[in-house]
Design an enzyme around this catalytic site. Structure first.
Site, PDB file in Angstrom:
ATOM      1  N   TYR A  57       0.839  -1.209   0.000  1.00 40.08           N
ATOM      2  CA  TYR A  57       0.000   0.000   0.000  1.00 40.08           C
ATOM      3  C   TYR A  57       0.872   1.257   0.000  1.00 40.08           C
ATOM      4  O   TYR A  57       1.012   1.926   1.010  1.00 40.08           O
ATOM      5  CB  TYR A  57      -0.906  -0.034   1.241  1.00 40.08           C
ATOM      6  CG  TYR A  57      -1.975   1.037   1.338  1.00 40.08           C
ATOM      7  CD1 TYR A  57      -2.854   1.299   0.283  1.00 40.08           C
ATOM      8  CD2 TYR A  57      -2.132   1.766   2.507  1.00 40.08           C
ATOM      9  CE1 TYR A  57      -3.844   2.266   0.400  1.00 40.08           C
ATOM     10  CE2 TYR A  57      -3.130   2.743   2.639  1.00 40.08           C
ATOM     11  CZ  TYR A  57      -3.976   2.980   1.582  1.00 40.08           C
ATOM     12  OH  TYR A  57      -4.969   3.937   1.706  1.00 40.08           O
ATOM     13  N   ARG A  62      -1.360   7.742  -3.902  1.00 40.25           N
ATOM     14  CA  ARG A  62      -2.245   6.776  -3.248  1.00 40.25           C
ATOM     15  C   ARG A  62      -3.551   7.418  -2.773  1.00 40.25           C
ATOM     16  O   ARG A  62      -3.576   8.560  -2.338  1.00 40.25           O
ATOM     17  CB  ARG A  62      -1.509   6.186  -2.033  1.00 40.25           C
ATOM     18  CG  ARG A  62      -2.225   5.041  -1.362  1.00 40.25           C
ATOM     19  CD  ARG A  62      -1.424   4.541  -0.181  1.00 40.25           C
ATOM     20  NE  ARG A  62      -1.534   5.412   0.987  1.00 40.25           N
ATOM     21  CZ  ARG A  62      -0.754   5.315   2.055  1.00 40.25           C
ATOM     22  NH1 ARG A  62       0.224   4.414   2.095  1.00 40.25           N
ATOM     23  NH2 ARG A  62      -0.933   6.131   3.085  1.00 40.25           N
ATOM     24  N   ASP A  63      -4.620   6.626  -2.882  1.00 40.01           N
ATOM     25  CA  ASP A  63      -5.946   7.035  -2.388  1.00 40.01           C
ATOM     26  C   ASP A  63      -6.369   8.361  -3.012  1.00 40.01           C
ATOM     27  O   ASP A  63      -6.712   9.322  -2.315  1.00 40.01           O
ATOM     28  CB  ASP A  63      -5.939   7.125  -0.862  1.00 40.01           C
ATOM     29  CG  ASP A  63      -7.256   6.653  -0.257  1.00 40.01           C
ATOM     30  OD1 ASP A  63      -8.170   6.322  -1.030  1.00 40.01           O
ATOM     31  OD2 ASP A  63      -7.371   6.629   0.974  1.00 40.01           O
ATOM     32  N   SER A  69      -6.003   9.412   3.795  1.00 38.50           N
ATOM     33  CA  SER A  69      -4.974   8.367   3.777  1.00 38.50           C
ATOM     34  C   SER A  69      -4.024   8.503   2.600  1.00 38.50           C
ATOM     35  O   SER A  69      -3.480   7.517   2.105  1.00 38.50           O
ATOM     36  CB  SER A  69      -5.633   6.984   3.778  1.00 38.50           C
ATOM     37  OG  SER A  69      -6.660   6.906   2.810  1.00 38.50           O
ATOM     38  N   ASP A 110      -8.125   0.234  -2.828  1.00 36.90           N
ATOM     39  CA  ASP A 110      -8.835   1.383  -3.411  1.00 36.90           C
ATOM     40  C   ASP A 110      -8.288   1.841  -4.761  1.00 36.90           C
ATOM     41  O   ASP A 110      -8.976   2.579  -5.483  1.00 36.90           O
ATOM     42  CB  ASP A 110      -8.848   2.602  -2.472  1.00 36.90           C
ATOM     43  CG  ASP A 110      -9.659   2.373  -1.209  1.00 36.90           C
ATOM     44  OD1 ASP A 110     -10.346   1.346  -1.132  1.00 36.90           O
ATOM     45  OD2 ASP A 110      -9.595   3.214  -0.302  1.00 36.90           O
ATOM     46  N   ASP A 294      -9.596   5.696  10.570  1.00 39.22           N
ATOM     47  CA  ASP A 294      -9.730   5.908   9.127  1.00 39.22           C
ATOM     48  C   ASP A 294      -9.294   7.312   8.718  1.00 39.22           C
ATOM     49  O   ASP A 294      -9.000   7.554   7.545  1.00 39.22           O
ATOM     50  CB  ASP A 294     -11.185   5.705   8.688  1.00 39.22           C
ATOM     51  CG  ASP A 294     -11.646   4.276   8.856  1.00 39.22           C
ATOM     52  OD1 ASP A 294     -10.855   3.357   8.577  1.00 39.22           O
ATOM     53  OD2 ASP A 294     -12.795   4.059   9.286  1.00 39.22           O
TER      54      ASP A 294
END
Length: 339
Positions: A57, A62-63, A69, A110, A294
């Site tokens: 990850y 990312r995201d 995140s 994701d 989260d």
């Protein structure tokens, strides 16, 4: 914790395994080899295979559709080079060293689901597209040829790709990604990672309250997407469902709510082949560690995401990945089946 019953439940949690998140280069360096070495020692002592599950990850950008995140690597060529040389290549080296033990890799939660639904609406996802697609091709070529490693690509959850048109498009996207990584092989897919959607919810059906989603729980989602992916020409279609936080229907007023939901409860325990008649369901597993936030509820924080300020998001909440004791305690209290 001072509640003796909650302490007892927390102790029971120690008897089950949880995925290990390699969510930065530093954390990968700290956690990967040490856990492989520990698993090998257990395996040698017991004479039985010891499986280790890691979450890969750290993609650049990312995201891309959320703020809470975002990762350390940006969507640019320089950071993509770092992703390959300092992250993927290092993981590959350790996996080749510890080749006598089984390893599962949960790949980039994701990321590909964003490629299915958010390219048109989110500029950050368009900026990340090249790195998401090329990154997957690169890692599949590296990890997918290792016989002791099984990879699962992330497919979001029922209320992300559950609609007919999303599943059809997903079949094309995932088939393209897998073929781009040849000769590497992918075992299957993982759903509901870090989400709250129940495995079964008989109270929901295709109608206004689900925005006409024909797959309003994870079981119906996997039943449908298994057929769609097979029709798209994907050869190996097996699933691992994250049940770490979906044992109780949470308080969210919309199924798209994803941040620190109140009413959380641990779901089914990690188990291989858990459902009769679903031979393509490899396992229920705890992928997201219960108790890790989260995202922060601090509206002034750089990584504040509006979803973490919604009514059904527990507050006050720390930054993503930091320990959230109140959420953990509610999760073990509401465990279904009970701890």
């Amino acid at each position: 914790m001072s509640d003796s019953s909650l302490i007892a439940k927390a102790e029971k949690m120690k008897t089950f395994s949880n995925a290990i998140w390699l969510d930065s280069i530093k954390n990968m360096q700290s956690w990967l080899e040490s856990n492989l070495k520990g698993a090998l020692a257990q395996q040698n002592a017991s004479g039985k295979d010891v499986l280790t599950v890691f979450v890969v990850y750290d993609l650049p950008g990312r995201d891309c559709h959320a703020l809470a995140s975002n990762g350390e690597l940006l969507a640019n060529d320089g950071d993509f080079t770092r992703y390959k040389s300092e992250y993927i290549d290092v993981i590959e080296g350790h996996l080749k060293t510890y080749k006598s033990q089984p390893v599962v890799l949960i790949v980039e939660p994701d990321s590909l689901a964003n490629m299915v639904t958010n390219l048109d609406s989110t500029p950050a996802c368009r900026d990340s597209e090249k790195y998401y697609m090329d990154g997957h091709a690169y890692l599949i070529k590296k990890f997918g040829v290792l016989p002791h490693v099984a990879m699962y690509l992330d497919i979001g959850h029922a209320f992300w790709l559950g609609w007919d048109d999303n599943r059809e498009k997903a079949g094309k996207v995932y088939a393209k990604v897998i073929s781009s990584g040849a000769p590497g092989k992918v075992r299957g897919f993982t759903d509901n990672v870090a989400n709250y959607t129940p495995w079964e919810d008989p109270t929901l059906s295709r109608g206004p309250e689900t925005e006409w989603n024909p797959c309003p729980d994870e079981k119906r989602y996997l039943q449908a997407i298994q057929k769609d992916f097979k029709s798209a020409g994907i050869q190996s279609v097996y699933f691992v469902c994250d049940t770490s936080r979906n044992g109780k229907k949470v308080d969210r007023k919309h199924p798209g709510e994803w941040c620190n939901q109140t009413g959380v409860g641990i779901g089914a325990r990690p188990q291989a082949s858990p459902v009769s008649g679903m031979e393509y369901l490899d396992a229920f597993y705890w992928i997201k560690p219960l108790g890790e936030s989260d995202g922060t509820s601090d509206e002034s924080a750089a990584r504040f995401d509006g979803y973490c300020g919604h009514e059904t998001a527990m507050k006050p909440a720390p930054e993503a990945g930091q320990w959230f004791q109140k959420h953990f305690e509610q999760g073990i209290k509401n465990a279904n089946p009970p701890l």
